[in-house]
Design a protein around this motif. Structure first.
Motif, PDB file in Angstrom:
ATOM      1  N   SER A  76       0.829  -1.200   0.000  1.00  0.00           N
ATOM      2  CA  SER A  76       0.000   0.000   0.000  1.00  0.00           C
ATOM      3  C   SER A  76       0.867   1.255   0.000  1.00  0.00           C
ATOM      4  O   SER A  76       0.615   2.202  -0.756  1.00  0.00           O
ATOM      5  CB  SER A  76      -0.909   0.002   1.233  1.00  0.00           C
ATOM      6  OG  SER A  76      -1.639   1.214   1.309  1.00  0.00           O
ATOM      7  N   ALA A  77       1.908   1.281   0.847  1.00  0.00           N
ATOM      8  CA  ALA A  77       2.794   2.442   0.925  1.00  0.00           C
ATOM      9  C   ALA A  77       3.516   2.681  -0.394  1.00  0.00           C
ATOM     10  O   ALA A  77       3.646   3.824  -0.853  1.00  0.00           O
ATOM     11  CB  ALA A  77       3.802   2.247   2.059  1.00  0.00           C
ATOM     12  N   ALA A  81       3.026   6.008  -2.729  1.00  0.00           N
ATOM     13  CA  ALA A  81       4.181   6.840  -3.078  1.00  0.00           C
ATOM     14  C   ALA A  81       4.273   7.028  -4.590  1.00  0.00           C
ATOM     15  O   ALA A  81       4.549   8.134  -5.081  1.00  0.00           O
ATOM     16  CB  ALA A  81       5.460   6.209  -2.535  1.00  0.00           C
ATOM     17  N   TRP A  82       4.029   5.957  -5.334  1.00  0.00           N
ATOM     18  CA  TRP A  82       4.077   6.043  -6.796  1.00  0.00           C
ATOM     19  C   TRP A  82       3.012   7.012  -7.319  1.00  0.00           C
ATOM     20  O   TRP A  82       3.277   7.849  -8.181  1.00  0.00           O
ATOM     21  CB  TRP A  82       3.870   4.657  -7.394  1.00  0.00           C
ATOM     22  CG  TRP A  82       3.948   4.648  -8.900  1.00  0.00           C
ATOM     23  CD1 TRP A  82       5.074   4.660  -9.671  1.00  0.00           C
ATOM     24  CD2 TRP A  82       2.838   4.640  -9.809  1.00  0.00           C
ATOM     25  NE1 TRP A  82       4.739   4.653 -11.005  1.00  0.00           N
ATOM     26  CE2 TRP A  82       3.376   4.647 -11.116  1.00  0.00           C
ATOM     27  CE3 TRP A  82       1.451   4.625  -9.641  1.00  0.00           C
ATOM     28  CZ2 TRP A  82       2.574   4.639 -12.252  1.00  0.00           C
ATOM     29  CZ3 TRP A  82       0.646   4.620 -10.761  1.00  0.00           C
ATOM     30  CH2 TRP A  82       1.204   4.626 -12.055  1.00  0.00           C
ATOM     31  N   LEU A  83       1.803   6.931  -6.770  1.00  0.00           N
ATOM     32  CA  LEU A  83       0.733   7.841  -7.188  1.00  0.00           C
ATOM     33  C   LEU A  83       1.061   9.284  -6.803  1.00  0.00           C
ATOM     34  O   LEU A  83       0.727  10.220  -7.532  1.00  0.00           O
ATOM     35  CB  LEU A  83      -0.595   7.426  -6.541  1.00  0.00           C
ATOM     36  CG  LEU A  83      -1.243   6.156  -7.080  1.00  0.00           C
ATOM     37  CD1 LEU A  83      -2.492   5.815  -6.272  1.00  0.00           C
ATOM     38  CD2 LEU A  83      -1.605   6.303  -8.558  1.00  0.00           C
ATOM     39  N   GLN A  86       3.366  10.646  -9.358  1.00  0.00           N
ATOM     40  CA  GLN A  86       2.612  10.899 -10.587  1.00  0.00           C
ATOM     41  C   GLN A  86       1.828  12.210 -10.484  1.00  0.00           C
ATOM     42  O   GLN A  86       1.763  12.981 -11.442  1.00  0.00           O
ATOM     43  CB  GLN A  86       1.632   9.746 -10.840  1.00  0.00           C
ATOM     44  CG  GLN A  86       2.284   8.424 -11.171  1.00  0.00           C
ATOM     45  CD  GLN A  86       2.976   8.459 -12.515  1.00  0.00           C
ATOM     46  OE1 GLN A  86       4.198   8.520 -12.583  1.00  0.00           O
ATOM     47  NE2 GLN A  86       2.216   8.438 -13.580  1.00  0.00           N
ATOM     48  N   SER A  87       1.245  12.463  -9.327  1.00  0.00           N
ATOM     49  CA  SER A  87       0.458  13.672  -9.135  1.00  0.00           C
ATOM     50  C   SER A  87       1.334  14.918  -9.163  1.00  0.00           C
ATOM     51  O   SER A  87       0.967  15.940  -9.744  1.00  0.00           O
ATOM     52  CB  SER A  87      -0.307  13.593  -7.804  1.00  0.00           C
ATOM     53  OG  SER A  87      -1.302  14.585  -7.749  1.00  0.00           O
ATOM     54  N   LEU A  88       2.508  14.843  -8.549  1.00  0.00           N
ATOM     55  CA  LEU A  88       3.445  15.970  -8.592  1.00  0.00           C
ATOM     56  C   LEU A  88       3.923  16.228 -10.018  1.00  0.00           C
ATOM     57  O   LEU A  88       4.108  17.375 -10.435  1.00  0.00           O
ATOM     58  CB  LEU A  88       4.637  15.691  -7.669  1.00  0.00           C
ATOM     59  CG  LEU A  88       4.329  15.688  -6.164  1.00  0.00           C
ATOM     60  CD1 LEU A  88       5.558  15.263  -5.374  1.00  0.00           C
ATOM     61  CD2 LEU A  88       3.840  17.055  -5.701  1.00  0.00           C
ATOM     62  N   ALA A 185      -0.549  19.290  -6.948  1.00  0.00           N
ATOM     63  CA  ALA A 185       0.570  19.293  -6.006  1.00  0.00           C
ATOM     64  C   ALA A 185       0.111  18.845  -4.621  1.00  0.00           C
ATOM     65  O   ALA A 185       0.784  18.047  -3.956  1.00  0.00           O
ATOM     66  CB  ALA A 185       1.197  20.686  -5.939  1.00  0.00           C
ATOM     67  N   LEU A 186      -1.049  19.347  -4.178  1.00  0.00           N
ATOM     68  CA  LEU A 186      -1.576  18.957  -2.870  1.00  0.00           C
ATOM     69  C   LEU A 186      -1.906  17.470  -2.831  1.00  0.00           C
ATOM     70  O   LEU A 186      -1.634  16.794  -1.834  1.00  0.00           O
ATOM     71  CB  LEU A 186      -2.825  19.788  -2.537  1.00  0.00           C
ATOM     72  CG  LEU A 186      -2.577  21.241  -2.121  1.00  0.00           C
ATOM     73  CD1 LEU A 186      -3.903  21.973  -1.938  1.00  0.00           C
ATOM     74  CD2 LEU A 186      -1.757  21.305  -0.835  1.00  0.00           C
ATOM     75  N   CYS A 187      -2.499  16.959  -3.924  1.00  0.00           N
ATOM     76  CA  CYS A 187      -2.803  15.519  -3.996  1.00  0.00           C
ATOM     77  C   CYS A 187      -1.517  14.706  -3.881  1.00  0.00           C
ATOM     78  O   CYS A 187      -1.479  13.682  -3.188  1.00  0.00           O
ATOM     79  CB  CYS A 187      -3.507  15.186  -5.316  1.00  0.00           C
ATOM     80  SG  CYS A 187      -5.232  15.688  -5.368  1.00  0.00           S
ATOM     81  N   GLY A 188      -0.468  15.166  -4.577  1.00  0.00           N
ATOM     82  CA  GLY A 188       0.806  14.458  -4.514  1.00  0.00           C
ATOM     83  C   GLY A 188       1.375  14.432  -3.112  1.00  0.00           C
ATOM     84  O   GLY A 188       1.825  13.387  -2.625  1.00  0.00           O
TER      85      GLY A 188
END
Length: 202
Positions: A76-77, A81-83, A86-88, A185-188
Motif C-alpha cells: 500500500s505504501a 508513493a508512486w501515485l 505521478q500527481s506531482l 501538487a496537494l494531492c501528490g
C-alpha cells in the motif's frame, strides 16, 4: 430501517473522508473529467465490498495478524508513493495533460480498486464497524442484519461515487489552471504523506 440508515450514514462518512481514493479521484478527474474520476470511484467499490464482508463476518481479526498486515502495508505504501510522484508530475504538466481523457481512463478502475483493497486502515475501520453494528441490534447480529447493513453501506458508496466524480468534473471545468496545479501538487503531497504514515504504522 434503523440499521439500514445507520449503515447509509457510516458509508457516506467512510467514502467522503479524505484519503488516497479521494486524492486519486481528484488527480484523474482534473485531467480527464467525469469518466476517469467515476472509474476510480467504481474501482474502489471492490475494496469497499470486500472489506465490508470481512468486517461483518469477523475475519478482520484474522487479517489483523502480523504476517498478513506487514506485506499489505508495504504494498500500500509503495503504491501510494508512486501515485504521489505521478500527481506531482501532473502538477508541472497541467497545460499538456488537460483533456487527455483516454490516458486518464486507462487504469483508473484498477487504480481505485488497488487503493481500496490495499489500504490496511480498512482492517481497523471494519473491525470497529462490525462491532458497532452489533450494538445496533438486540443480541448477536443475524445474517439478515448483516445483509441489511451491507446493503445500506454499498448504496451510500455508489451514491458517493457519482457525487465525487461530478464534483471533481465541475471543479475541472470551472477552476483556473493555477488552481489545477495547486490541486495536483496537494494531492501528490497527501499521497506521499499517506505512504509515510502507512510505513510508520509498521
Amino acid at each position: 430501517m434503523t440499521l439500514f440508515f445507520a449503515a447509509l450514514l457510516f458509508g457516506i462518512v467512510f467514502c467522503l473522508s479524505p484519503g488516497a481514493v479521494l486524492a486519486e479521484t481528484l488527480r484523474r478527474g482534473l485531467n480527464g473529467g467525469f469518466r476517469p474520476a467515476l472509474l476510480v470511484q467504481f474501482g474502489s467499490l471492490i475494496g469497499d465490498a470486500v472489506w465490508a464482508l470481512i468486517g461483518l463476518t469477523g475475519l478482520a481479526l484474522l487479517l489483523g495478524h502480523e504476517t498478513l498486515r506487514l506485506p499489505l502495508t508495504l504494498s500500500s505504501a509503495a503504491y501510494l508513493a508512486w501515485l504521489g510522484v505521478q500527481s506531482l508530475r501532473d502538477a508541472r504538466r497541467v497545460g499538456v495533460v488537460a483533456g487527455a481523457g483516454g490516458e486518464q481512463n486507462a487504469g483508473a478502475f484498477a487504480s481505485g480498486a488497488m487503493l481500496s483493497l490495499s489500504n490496511p486502515k480498512n482492517i481497523v475501520y471494519w473491525g470497529a464497524l462490525g462491532g458497532a453494528m452489533a450494538g445496533l441490534v438486540e443480541g448477536v447480529p443475524t445474517l439478515r442484519d448483516s445483509l441489511v447493513f451491507f446493503a445500506g453501506f454499498m448504496m451510500a458508496s455508489v451514491l458517493c461515487c457519482f457525487f465525487c466524480a461530478a464534483l471533481v468534473d465541475w471543479l475541472r471545468r470551472n477552476a483556473s489552471p493555477r488552481w489545477h496545479r495547486v490541486s495536483h501538487a496537494l494531492c501528490g503531497v497527501v499521497l506521499l504523506l499517506l505512504a509515510g504514515l502507512a510505513l510508520r504504522g509498521i
